[in-house]
Design a protein around this motif. Structure first.
Motif, PDB file in Angstrom:
ATOM      1  N   VAL A 113      13.993  10.749   4.636  1.00 56.08           N
ATOM      2  CA  VAL A 113      14.051   9.292   4.498  1.00 56.08           C
ATOM      3  C   VAL A 113      12.743   8.764   3.917  1.00 56.08           C
ATOM      4  O   VAL A 113      12.740   7.907   3.026  1.00 56.08           O
ATOM      5  CB  VAL A 113      14.353   8.620   5.855  1.00 56.08           C
ATOM      6  N   ARG A 114      11.627   9.307   4.408  1.00 54.07           N
ATOM      7  CA  ARG A 114      10.336   8.879   3.861  1.00 54.07           C
ATOM      8  C   ARG A 114      10.210   9.278   2.390  1.00 54.07           C
ATOM      9  O   ARG A 114       9.692   8.514   1.568  1.00 54.07           O
ATOM     10  CB  ARG A 114       9.188   9.503   4.664  1.00 54.07           C
ATOM     11  N   ASN A 115      10.679  10.470   2.061  1.00 50.41           N
ATOM     12  CA  ASN A 115      10.579  10.936   0.674  1.00 50.41           C
ATOM     13  C   ASN A 115      11.395  10.078  -0.281  1.00 50.41           C
ATOM     14  O   ASN A 115      10.939   9.736  -1.377  1.00 50.41           O
ATOM     15  CB  ASN A 115      11.041  12.391   0.581  1.00 50.41           C
ATOM     16  N   VAL A 116      12.613   9.713   0.127  1.00 53.11           N
ATOM     17  CA  VAL A 116      13.451   8.920  -0.767  1.00 53.11           C
ATOM     18  C   VAL A 116      12.917   7.495  -0.865  1.00 53.11           C
ATOM     19  O   VAL A 116      13.005   6.855  -1.921  1.00 53.11           O
ATOM     20  CB  VAL A 116      14.933   8.935  -0.309  1.00 53.11           C
ATOM     21  N   ALA A 117      12.328   6.989   0.210  1.00 53.19           N
ATOM     22  CA  ALA A 117      11.706   5.673   0.155  1.00 53.19           C
ATOM     23  C   ALA A 117      10.495   5.689  -0.769  1.00 53.19           C
ATOM     24  O   ALA A 117      10.265   4.753  -1.539  1.00 53.19           O
ATOM     25  CB  ALA A 117      11.300   5.212   1.555  1.00 53.19           C
ATOM     26  N   ALA A 118       9.716   6.769  -0.696  1.00 54.89           N
ATOM     27  CA  ALA A 118       8.562   6.916  -1.583  1.00 54.89           C
ATOM     28  C   ALA A 118       9.005   6.968  -3.041  1.00 54.89           C
ATOM     29  O   ALA A 118       8.362   6.401  -3.924  1.00 54.89           O
ATOM     30  CB  ALA A 118       7.776   8.166  -1.219  1.00 54.89           C
ATOM     31  N   ALA A 119      10.125   7.644  -3.303  1.00 52.62           N
ATOM     32  CA  ALA A 119      10.649   7.706  -4.667  1.00 52.62           C
ATOM     33  C   ALA A 119      11.060   6.322  -5.153  1.00 52.62           C
ATOM     34  O   ALA A 119      10.880   5.983  -6.326  1.00 52.62           O
ATOM     35  CB  ALA A 119      11.847   8.661  -4.725  1.00 52.62           C
ATOM     36  N   ALA A 120      11.593   5.513  -4.250  1.00 48.12           N
ATOM     37  CA  ALA A 120      12.011   4.161  -4.628  1.00 48.12           C
ATOM     38  C   ALA A 120      10.813   3.256  -4.900  1.00 48.12           C
ATOM     39  O   ALA A 120      10.931   2.270  -5.632  1.00 48.12           O
ATOM     40  CB  ALA A 120      12.878   3.558  -3.522  1.00 48.12           C
ATOM     41  N   LEU A 121       9.664   3.582  -4.314  1.00 47.84           N
ATOM     42  CA  LEU A 121       8.476   2.745  -4.474  1.00 47.84           C
ATOM     43  C   LEU A 121       7.706   3.042  -5.750  1.00 47.84           C
ATOM     44  O   LEU A 121       6.789   2.296  -6.101  1.00 47.84           O
ATOM     45  CB  LEU A 121       7.541   2.936  -3.275  1.00 47.84           C
ATOM     46  N   VAL A 122       8.044   4.127  -6.437  1.00 44.55           N
ATOM     47  CA  VAL A 122       7.302   4.510  -7.642  1.00 44.55           C
ATOM     48  C   VAL A 122       7.623   3.528  -8.755  1.00 44.55           C
ATOM     49  O   VAL A 122       8.756   3.450  -9.222  1.00 44.55           O
ATOM     50  CB  VAL A 122       7.650   5.939  -8.081  1.00 44.55           C
ATOM     51  N   ARG A 123       6.644   2.744  -9.150  1.00 43.62           N
ATOM     52  CA  ARG A 123       6.833   1.776 -10.227  1.00 43.62           C
ATOM     53  C   ARG A 123       5.477   1.358 -10.782  1.00 43.62           C
ATOM     54  O   ARG A 123       4.430   1.585 -10.156  1.00 43.62           O
ATOM     55  CB  ARG A 123       7.595   0.541  -9.734  1.00 43.62           C
ATOM     56  N   ASN A 124       5.505   0.735 -11.926  1.00 40.18           N
ATOM     57  CA  ASN A 124       4.283   0.300 -12.589  1.00 40.18           C
ATOM     58  C   ASN A 124       4.043  -1.165 -12.249  1.00 40.18           C
ATOM     59  O   ASN A 124       4.683  -2.050 -12.794  1.00 40.18           O
ATOM     60  CB  ASN A 124       4.412   0.485 -14.102  1.00 40.18           C
ATOM     61  N   LEU A 125       3.128  -1.426 -11.324  1.00 34.06           N
ATOM     62  CA  LEU A 125       2.837  -2.791 -10.908  1.00 34.06           C
ATOM     63  C   LEU A 125       1.616  -3.330 -11.650  1.00 34.06           C
ATOM     64  O   LEU A 125       0.682  -2.585 -11.955  1.00 34.06           O
ATOM     65  CB  LEU A 125       2.538  -2.841  -9.404  1.00 34.06           C
ATOM     66  N   PRO A 126       1.590  -4.627 -11.950  1.00 33.75           N
ATOM     67  CA  PRO A 126       0.367  -5.221 -12.497  1.00 33.75           C
ATOM     68  C   PRO A 126      -0.780  -5.037 -11.513  1.00 33.75           C
ATOM     69  O   PRO A 126      -0.560  -4.996 -10.294  1.00 33.75           O
ATOM     70  CB  PRO A 126       0.732  -6.709 -12.638  1.00 33.75           C
ATOM     71  N   PRO A 127      -2.002  -4.928 -12.000  1.00 37.42           N
ATOM     72  CA  PRO A 127      -3.142  -4.632 -11.103  1.00 37.42           C
ATOM     73  C   PRO A 127      -3.384  -5.700 -10.050  1.00 37.42           C
ATOM     74  O   PRO A 127      -4.005  -5.416  -9.026  1.00 37.42           O
ATOM     75  CB  PRO A 127      -4.330  -4.516 -12.066  1.00 37.42           C
ATOM     76  N   GLU A 128      -2.923  -6.920 -10.290  1.00 40.38           N
ATOM     77  CA  GLU A 128      -3.189  -7.997  -9.321  1.00 40.38           C
ATOM     78  C   GLU A 128      -2.117  -8.116  -8.241  1.00 40.38           C
ATOM     79  O   GLU A 128      -2.227  -8.952  -7.343  1.00 40.38           O
ATOM     80  CB  GLU A 128      -3.322  -9.347 -10.048  1.00 40.38           C
ATOM     81  N   ARG A 129      -1.087  -7.260  -8.300  1.00 38.06           N
ATOM     82  CA  ARG A 129       0.005  -7.370  -7.331  1.00 38.06           C
ATOM     83  C   ARG A 129       0.087  -6.120  -6.462  1.00 38.06           C
ATOM     84  O   ARG A 129      -0.392  -5.048  -6.839  1.00 38.06           O
ATOM     85  CB  ARG A 129       1.355  -7.596  -8.028  1.00 38.06           C
ATOM     86  N   GLU A 130       0.699  -6.267  -5.299  1.00 40.40           N
ATOM     87  CA  GLU A 130       0.832  -5.167  -4.350  1.00 40.40           C
ATOM     88  C   GLU A 130       2.186  -5.250  -3.668  1.00 40.40           C
ATOM     89  O   GLU A 130       2.715  -6.345  -3.431  1.00 40.40           O
ATOM     90  CB  GLU A 130      -0.286  -5.247  -3.314  1.00 40.40           C
ATOM     91  N   ILE A 131       2.741  -4.084  -3.359  1.00 45.88           N
ATOM     92  CA  ILE A 131       4.008  -4.049  -2.632  1.00 45.88           C
ATOM     93  C   ILE A 131       3.760  -4.495  -1.196  1.00 45.88           C
ATOM     94  O   ILE A 131       2.938  -3.914  -0.493  1.00 45.88           O
ATOM     95  CB  ILE A 131       4.634  -2.642  -2.662  1.00 45.88           C
ATOM     96  N   LEU A 132       4.462  -5.518  -0.790  1.00 40.56           N
ATOM     97  CA  LEU A 132       4.294  -6.074   0.547  1.00 40.56           C
ATOM     98  C   LEU A 132       5.260  -5.441   1.540  1.00 40.56           C
ATOM     99  O   LEU A 132       4.888  -5.074   2.651  1.00 40.56           O
ATOM    100  CB  LEU A 132       4.499  -7.585   0.507  1.00 40.56           C
TER     101      LEU A 132
END
Length: 403
Positions: A74-93
């Motif tokens: 579950v952690r691995n698939v969630a980590a895969a879903a989080l992989v993305r290119n975010l602008p430097p000023e933003r963060e996943i909340l």
């Protein structure tokens, strides 16, 4: 409970860390004394300023040789879903799982214990400006506390203030706070849209202060004691004294005149909200409008909002002892939200901690899933190695994955 008047904040965000820290410490001390417990960890709310909501999905090969899905998968698939290119000023909340898919079978809420080869997760990711997140975290840490979890304010408030049917069929939730006013659309039990107006209860108090030429504290007291949101409900005959700057004797003001000052600002806030909500079709939802927040304690506010939105409006007030005031709704909603998180939600949320939080990737979506499958398959093969190499293989998997 403990409460303290907010300081060091402007328009919902931290602008003076020292003042905000002092306010947090004061409220926490009150709560500790009344409950006779020590507080070390807190769940904190993040305002919806510049919040962005987007879908996410991840896919991996099940790592265990028995093909039984566990917490690690579950952690691995969630980590895969989080992989993305975010602008430097933003963060996943935060990341919220909607469903898991095991070998093509969808609609699964908790895949642990199931047998499968391929695991997918579909969900929603919410991102916010790093400045908003880190300034709040810094204040809490300097107050001697640890942040257990950060929660988007409208997300938690919707679960508390709205009935199950209202969350399902769609409702507009309006939070009229002191620092700002927020409108959120909750549909299908999900936060779909947010609108933030930088004008809140403090703006109303400033208007009263300027028009009546009185201090901010005096204007706040007058607003609470004599204020009406709808001037048609106020009396022109009822009068009260107001201390005026530069004069020894108070000036007499009528309730109706005060209500006209308050109504002007609220009308401006509601009209801007109305335009924004109608653009996205939010007012077509059957759930109507639910309002809460400290400003909604003003008499006549439901009638004023109903006239401007031309929609059914109702007020939410907590019914817990000692918290029966709309200004406590947000804090209470954070407790309620944290208490009702499932195990699977907590596991998915845990992927945001540690190395996951600050990782960035530049693969395209299709490349992400292909890479995830390849790396997960590699991890599956490595699990056949001796037990002493088990943790090393996991570490290698994540190191390669985020490169």
């Amino acid at each position: 409970m403990g409460s303290a008047r907010s300081a060091g904040l402007s328009r919902g965000v931290v602008v003076d860390i020292d003042k905000a820290v002092a306010t947090i410490q004061k409220a926490v001390r009150q709560a500790q004394q009344r409950a006779n417990v020590e507080i070390h960890e807190v769940t904190a709310g993040i305002p919806a300023n510049l919040l962005e909501i987007e879908p996410c999905q991840g896919m991996i090969a099940v790592a265990d040789e028995s093909k039984e899905i566990d917490d690690r998968d579950v952690r691995n698939v969630a980590a895969a879903a989080l992989v993305r290119n975010l602008p430097p000023e933003r963060e996943i909340l935060t990341v919220i799982p909607d469903e898991f898919i095991v070998d093509g079978f969808d609609g699964i809420k908790d895949p642990r214990g199931m047998i499968g080869v391929r695991l997918e997760m579909h969900g929603m990711i919410m991102t916010a400006p790093k400045t908003v997140i880190h300034n709040l975290q810094k204040c809490i840490e300097r107050a001697g506390l640890e942040v257990n979890q950060l929660v988007v304010n409208p997300l938690s408030l919707g679960q508390l203030a709205l009935a199950d049917g209202e969350q399902d069929f769609g409702t507009v939730l309006i939070d009229l706070g002191g620092g700002q006013s927020t409108a959120a659309v909750i549909h299908d039990h999900k936060l779909k849209y947010t609108y933030v107006d930088q004008e809140g209860g403090d703006y109303i108090t400033k208007d009263i202060s300027v028009v009546l030429n009185t201090s901010f504290d005096s204007a706040e007291k007058v607003k609470r004691d004599y204020g009406y949101a709808d001037s048609t409900q106020a009396s022109a005959d009822e009068e009260f004294p107001v201390e005026v700057v530069g004069q020894d004797t108070p000036v007499t003001v009528s309730e109706k005149y005060l209500a006209e000052i308050i109504e002007a600002r609220l009308t401006q806030i509601f009209e801007k909200m109305n335009q924004s909500l109608r653009k996205v079709g939010a007012l077509d939802l059957p759930g109507g409008i639910v309002m809460t927040g400290g400003v909604t304690a003003l008499p006549g506010i439901v009638e004023l909002a109903s006239d401007i939105f031309d929609h059914n409006v109702k007020l939410y007030i907590p019914d817990e002892m000692g918290l029966r005031h709309p200004s406590f709704a947000q804090a209470l909603s954070l407790i309620n939200y944290r208490a009702h998180l499932s195990e699977i939600d907590l596991i998915v949320q845990s992927t945001l901690k540690g190395n996951y939080r600050h990782q960035k990737a530049v693969q395209s979506d299709s490349g992400q899933y292909q890479a995830a499958n390849q790396q997960a398959a590699q991890q599956q093969a490595e699990t056949a190695a001796p037990k002493k190499d088990h943790f090393a293989s996991i570490k290698k998997f994540f190191s390669n994955f985020f490169e």
